[in-house]
Design an enzyme around this catalytic site. Structure first.
Site, mmCIF file in Angstrom:
data_model
loop_
_atom_site.group_PDB
_atom_site.id
_atom_site.type_symbol
_atom_site.label_atom_id
_atom_site.label_comp_id
_atom_site.label_asym_id
_atom_site.label_seq_id
_atom_site.Cartn_x
_atom_site.Cartn_y
_atom_site.Cartn_z
ATOM 1 N N SER A 177 28.597 20.967 -0.729
ATOM 2 C CA SER A 177 27.863 22.229 -0.801
ATOM 3 C C SER A 177 27.393 22.474 -2.238
ATOM 4 O O SER A 177 26.788 21.604 -2.842
ATOM 5 C CB SER A 177 28.740 23.372 -0.277
ATOM 6 O OG SER A 177 27.991 24.557 -0.132
ATOM 7 N N ASP A 232 25.582 21.955 5.673
ATOM 8 C CA ASP A 232 26.591 22.056 4.613
ATOM 9 C C ASP A 232 27.798 21.162 4.905
ATOM 10 O O ASP A 232 28.400 21.236 5.973
ATOM 11 C CB ASP A 232 27.039 23.517 4.523
ATOM 12 C CG ASP A 232 27.915 23.802 3.323
ATOM 13 O OD1 ASP A 232 28.727 22.936 2.960
ATOM 14 O OD2 ASP A 232 27.794 24.893 2.758
#
Length: 571
Positions: free
Chosen positions: A187, A361
């Site tokens: 992320s 993500d």
């Protein structure tokens, strides 16, 4: 005859059921011998080219805290570099290992006195003086490569490009890519790994970029409808493309749509060959972003590497076998893929092996990438090294898991109504799942057990107090201290930035906490990691050769493209 009553009693000296459920005793501070082991480890270099690995958790805006920890690390590195430059301390004293497999103190001391570029500069021992007198010049000269302007708040490439080939003049100029061989991130941790590793930026540049992009991303909502994507992703794309274009030495008027800003043709050639990545060959710092996609290994993260890794026949059977190779995806798409948090940003699609894939993500799979980094290490270094020289794991703040999926009881009568009680429990479960999604402590515990503690090659730094319940997109207007003007100003996101700065500072200066720390306080961990990184780097410089030249990036900065104006005149 009296009636007997059957009873259960615990044998003398044994624990009762009640006592067995009591909280375990807090950890004790490590013994003097154990701390000595950590000091010995930090002073020794078994092999200069055993890898130093950085891993960075996901956490949205809280990644700013990770960068603050790295800034503190670079400060300690700066202090050690200056101490060794001035030969004020012994390079190693009681270490059982040596630089080159010998017991030659002369070789070690030679590297210490020679400095970071094979020659000595007298910078003094005060980093504040160095920072003041040798500040970062963010102005572009006439020969600088700037096909597209980088973010206004980010230091220009004229600084970063040059310091790959010379000794840093100030603490602000130190490049993390000169100390770490691999950077893994999930992320926003993947974004940081990319800008520090693949794009070779300084931590100061990273902090300024984070502040700028934080406001662009979270300062304006796209939708307030529940379960709809909340924010626009375009500001992040533009920021990364601007950085890539500012560093590009291959294309005039570069649009930032590159796989790599340097040696593009050579990089394309490497990607086209399914050959296992040879860690013993000359190379620069490599990065890897963890993301999530739908494929046959849906339970595992998908790795977007800057290096083409293919598992060999000798790779251990017990490691996690992720996807192979290095997918030819532009850098800006890589950062979008790893940061596409569900409900925050739209997923991104990219073509891989002639098949369109959707990326989300990586925190969905592995928010703490240290496990993936360890698996990659064992696959890449099988038969070469039993453990990394250092694996430093940096988190984005420990979550509040006080209730761990159970609702906090309401004192009012309405809290005892069955339908309300069930709702509260379901909400607590959902909140707990969100915490699990963004925390990395479970992986940390597994890593700590594997490494038999944190006193040698594995260490983790993660703010323990102050960031609990801080949302991924927390961006509250308020006061913030601007380090450039040295003034407090009220700005968008100021309260959030100040909160993270204060919490990180408190963490790095606090004493040993037996309820959290397993080895030593954060300051000790930071210093030992810094010393190890400095000695590894200096040992490599002492060896010199093509491998060292490649690692510091001397080949990355050839003749620059001269910018021209509308009439074709050189700028």
């Amino acid at each position: 005859m009296e009636e007997s009553t059957a009873t259960l009693s615990a044998p003398s000296g044994s624990q009762t059921r009640a006592s067995s459920r009591a909280p375990s005793a807090p950890r004790r501070a490590e013994t003097e011998d154990s701390e000595k082991a950590g000091r010995v480890w930090a002073r020794g270099v078994e092999d200069p080219w055993h890898p130093c690995i950085l891993t960075l958790d996901g956490g949205g805006i809280r990644g700013y805290s990770s960068l603050l920890i790295l800034k503190a690390l670079m400060h300690e590195i700066w202090l050690y570099e200056q101490e060794y430059d001035n030969a004020t301390i012994e390079v190693r004293t009681d270490s059982p290992t040596s630089y080159f497999g010998t017991e030659s103190e002369g070789q070690a001391a030679g590297g210490a006195v020679r400095g970071r570029s094979g020659h000595h500069r007298n910078l003094g021992n005060d980093p504040d003086v160095g920072e003041g007198q040798h500040g970062v010049n963010t102005e572009l000269d006439g020969t600088a490569t700037a096909p597209a302007a980088v973010l206004q708040t980010t230091a220009q490439d004229s600084m970063t490009a040059d310091i790959s080939t010379r000794k840093s003049l100030s603490e602000e100029e130190l490049l993390p890519c000169h100390y770490f061989d691999f950077m893994y991130g999930t992320s926003t941790g993947g974004l940081i790994a990319t800008i520090l590793g693949r794009l070779r930026m300084t931590v100061t540049e990273g902090l300024e970029l984070y502040r700028k992009v934080g406001d662009d991303l979270f300062g304006k909502r796209r939708s307030r409808v529940p379960l709809m994507t909340k924010y626009y992703h375009e500001p992040l794309e533009k920021a990364v493309r601007d950085i890539v274009s500012s560093r590009c030495h291959e294309h005039e008027n570069c649009d930032g749509n590159d796989l790599h800003p340097w040696d593009v043709a050579k990089f394309d050639e490497i990607l086209s060959k399914p050959v296992p990545f040879d860690v013993d060959q000359p190379r620069v710092c490599q990065s890897c972003c963890l993301t999530a996609t739908h494929d046959e290994n849906i339970s595992e993260a998908y790795l977007l590497r800057s290096y083409p890794h293919y598992y060999s026949e000798n790779a251990p059977n017990w490691i996690t076998r992720y996807n192979e190779g290095a997918d030819p995806i532009p850098i800006w798409k890589v950062t979008r893929a790893t940061t596409a948090a569900p409900f925050y940003f739209e997923l991104i699609k990219a073509e891989v092996d002639n098949v369109e894939k959707s990326f989300k993500d990586g925190g969905i799979r592995e928010n703490n990438p240290s496990g993936a980094a360890l698996s990659e290490f064992h696959a890449l270094y099988e038969g070469r090294a039993n453990s990394p020289a250092l694996m430093l794991s940096v988190g984005t703040g420990r979550p509040d898991q006080t209730h761990d999926g159970f609702s906090e009881g309401w004192t009012s009568p309405i809290g005892r109504v069955p339908i309300v009680s069930k709702f509260l429990e379901k909400r607590a479960v959902i909140q707990n799942l969100l915490i699990k999604y963004t925390e990395g402590e479970k992986q940390h515990k597994q890593m700590r057990e594997y490494a038999h503690g944190e006193h040698t090659w594995y260490k983790r730094l993660n703010v323990s107090e102050g960031l609990q319940n801080m949302a991924l997109d927390d961006w509250e207007r308020g006061q913030w201290f601007d380090p450039k003007t040295e003034q407090k100003i009220t700005v968008p996101g100021g309260a959030s930035l100040t909160r993270m700065e204060d919490a990180t500072d408190d963490y790095l200066t606090r004493p040993f906490n037996p309820n959290i720390d397993s080895y030593a306080p954060p300051s000790t961990m930071l210093k030992q990691a810094a010393q190890k990184l400095v000695l590894q780097r200096r040992a490599r410089e002492e060896m010199g050769g093509p491998r060292w030249d490649a690692f510091v990036g001397k080949h990355l900065h050839g003749p620059k493209i001269t910018a021209t104006d509308a009439n074709g005149h050189a700028g």
